[in-house]
Design an enzyme around this catalytic site. Sequence first.
Site, PDB file in Angstrom:
ATOM      1  CG  HIS A   1      -1.805   1.146   1.338  1.00 49.74           C
ATOM      2  ND1 HIS A   1      -1.473   2.253   2.084  1.00 49.74           N
ATOM      3  CD2 HIS A   1      -2.996   1.425   0.757  1.00 49.74           C
ATOM      4  CE1 HIS A   1      -2.433   3.153   1.972  1.00 49.74           C
ATOM      5  NE2 HIS A   1      -3.375   2.674   1.174  1.00 49.74           N
TER       6      HIS A   1
ATOM      7  CB  CYS B   1      -3.950  -0.114 -15.007  1.00 51.21           C
ATOM      8  SG  CYS B   1      -5.067  -1.372 -14.391  1.00 51.21           S
TER       9      CYS B   1
HETATM   10  C1  PEP Z   1      -3.442  -4.671 -10.310  1.00 52.07           C
HETATM   11  O1  PEP Z   1      -3.793  -5.637  -9.648  1.00 52.07           O
HETATM   12  O2  PEP Z   1      -2.493  -4.686 -11.118  1.00 52.07           O
HETATM   13  C2  PEP Z   1      -4.158  -3.388 -10.188  1.00 52.07           C
HETATM   14  C3  PEP Z   1      -3.875  -2.362 -10.953  1.00 52.07           C
HETATM   15  O3  PEP Z   1      -5.073  -3.298  -9.190  1.00 52.07           O
HETATM   16  P1  PEP Z   1      -4.690  -3.058  -7.647  1.00 52.07           P
HETATM   17  O4  PEP Z   1      -3.219  -2.791  -7.584  1.00 52.07           O
HETATM   18  O5  PEP Z   1      -5.502  -1.910  -7.195  1.00 52.07           O
HETATM   19  O6  PEP Z   1      -5.092  -4.364  -7.048  1.00 52.07           O
END
Ligand code: PEP
Length: 913
Positions: free
Chosen positions: A477, A869
């Site tokens: 995080h 992403c």
């Molecule tokens: C991912 O899992 O790559 C993503 C972009 O979502 P998060 O990091 O919010 O789980």
Amino acid sequence: MNDVKRVYRFGADAAGNDVTEGRSSMNYVLGGKGANLAEMCRIGLPVPGGFTITCQTCTDYTSAGDTWPEGALDEIADAVQDLEARMGKRLGDPTDPLLVSVRSGAPFSMPGMMDTVLNLGLTDASAQGLITQTAAEHFVWDSYRRFIQMFSNVVMGIDADLFENALTEKRLMAGVRTDSELSASTLHELVEEFKQIFCSHVDPKAHPELVQEGRVVFPQDPKVQLKLAIEAVFGSWMNERASIYRKQHGISDSLGTAVNVQAMAYGNKGESSATGVAFTRNPATGERERYGDFLVNAQGEDVVAGIRNTEPIQDMATYPALAQAADDLERIFVILENHYHDMCDIEFTIEQGKLWMLQTRSGKRTARAALRIAIEMVEEGLIDRDTAVKRIDPSQLDQLLHPQLDTTASFEVLARGLNASPGAAVGEIVFSSDDAVKRSNEGHPVILVRWETNPDDLKGMVAAEGILTSHGGKTSHAAVIARGMGTPCVCGVEAFHIDAKAKEVRIDGSDVVLHEGDLISIDGGEGIVVLGAMPLTRADLTGDLETVLGWADEIRLQEDGSHPYHVRVNADNPDDAALALDFGAEAIGLCRTEHMFLGERKNIIQTYILSDEVQERSRALEELLRVQTSDFVEMFRTMDRRDVVVRLIDPPLHEFLDDPRELAVALARREAEGAPQDELSLLRARLRRIDAMAESNPMLGLRGVRLSFAFPDLPLMQVRAIATAAATLIRDEGLSPRPEIMVPLVSVASEHIQMRSIAERVIQEVESAFGVALDIPIGTMLELPRACLTADEIAPLADFFCFGTNDLTQTTFGFSRDDAEAKFIPAYLHQKLLTANPFETIDSAVLEFVRMAVSKARTAHPGMTFGVCGEHGGDPASISQLFNIAGVDYVSCSPYRVPVARLAAAHAKLANR
Ligand code: PEP
Ligand code: MG
């Protein structure tokens, strides 16, 4: 029969004809130094003759347990004979000896990491021959003592201090400051002393070839000296510092080093001799000026060792005995730049007025210099724009975007962690988000020091100059949020034992105990923590960056046989969105809506989740709808006419709830304080509900789209907020918002299909209420192996796919993304079980899931778009593979990575041409 060519000549024959066999493109065969020595010979520059033993020979020798490959020693013996004939001198000749240098040179520059021996060929007899030839006793004894010193240290591993101490003693006794002021007879004495040191430190059993009459002697046969020196250079490929350097720079261990054996040129033959290093342009600023240092009457190692103060290269012409050489050097600077079309770094020696080139290579430079040089070389017609863009290393751009620790100041590292978010910060330690906000509101910069952060820490993270956690990896995080905000962050500082209650930190291996308010400095690019306030520097963001990124955009957006490569941003508030637009993001690729539920709004979502009362829950939901709608209005306004991909709620619910351990403590305290029964039963009920929601593996539990089925009001509310915000802007402000809805953590097609029909119903309701038409594409996040394997089943009803490569990496490996980087990935890297951290650079199996899903989905749904992403969307190596192997259309990354991604995307396109 062995027909591998192991030795390549360079330089002229006795008649002055060039007999060079290599060229600059052969750096994998001859190493960078050997290839460029050959190239300099080919373009007529003055290079002392020699030969290069190939990198393959080193690899063969080391992989066979330090055994020479068949025929190699014969080929080297022939090359020595040939060099002797070309130079008209023989190694070890007691009347006029040939002396050589033996230098390492790997395919990629590894400055100072491997070994070199100079003045090889000096023996008691040949030293006398050299004195007869040169009548320069001082020079000869100086060269011989240097040779014994280097040979002893580099080839035999004898402690260099033993020789330095003897040298210092002689200087003190003679009352002089520098070695070159020692008399010839003192240097002669030193030769004898050095030989003694050698003899008493070499193990006769390990070196029987050096034993004569029962005792070790300094080798008097130059062929023996040469063989041992070459073996030592081969061995230095595997020394610890070279191995560490290779690991840091991603250079393969299997390449090996070449060995260059070259006739010596002497910079220590008096006042008309000198040695130096130079760059054809300023490597710090990129200015078009000569840059470098030289030393009169010295050998190369004196410049590097810093024993004597060097002089700036511009002053060379002021020495009459060196003026001609200075002129020649200036001419060669121009020849080199015109030939290599790059800023070159050179080493040279002037022997009695004559200039000799000993090395050239592409010069290392700062990011700022790299930009300036690339732009000026385009203006000068030396390179085209594609080459200019290729010359800038995307990962170097971080240097320009974040403040740095001023490394010219001296400092000691207090502890190390993961380099989670680049840039440096200085501030007072605080242990809670509330304290971070309070102190920073009082005007004090703070570093938030936490065991780990959670979504509740957001306000503290925003207030802090920097973030330090003792747990968690680079996709924890703290790391993800810090990168998103451009805040420096060092995470996983395991030596820090944080006692947030006592507000102190004890540190493994240190007596220092840190308390609230103590000043520390962190560098999130290096992953280091320093005690006290370090000075920071910030490079000016010149127009050069903009210019080069503009060229990069032209390249990456071209339809030139491959499709354009777009760059979006991961942003969940208008400020980040605006910053990302400044950095050149084309759209928002991921808006993590859960961040909009934090801070003061946390109470609302908690009430919604925990309350048993229908009315209270629906009031909370109404309130969430109101605040989300206004957030989206602002976001869509900022991003008018650009896509904004909004992801429906994703994280496990416990991230919104109180920590049950803290709640239990609070309950016990209130019980002890005799709090009223009403209050206590409320607290108990709350604790029960939170406990009931606990999961063993929350990251694999009730999260993503699963949450939307467990709490169906939530996605309805979110879609309504998105559609209402868009409809409001169209109707009331005449804007053109372009929201898209993304469903997270889908594993089976039915999840997506149901969510889609729910969302479409809500959108239609909003359309009729506002009397406007909305076009809101609905796509799926692919972040689970099952979803990738069945991409063709999901694709027909999805408008786009975006790969969440953080979760996809977690679930492909079965590595917890919150723990793996702190717990075992460093050890895996060290033990070479992994070659790269898969949470940083996309792993080949994860990439294969992406490639396969794209290909299946393209067949099932032609014209669909594909993005990435996860954190890999900001990593240059991953950006290249995601385009060239998986065929994705865009990457989305945190705002501060956007310039890096624009450049890396252009590189990916260029690699494809
Ligand atoms: C991912 O899992 O790559 C993503 C972009 O979502 P998060 O990091 O919010 O789980
Ligand atoms: Mg995810």
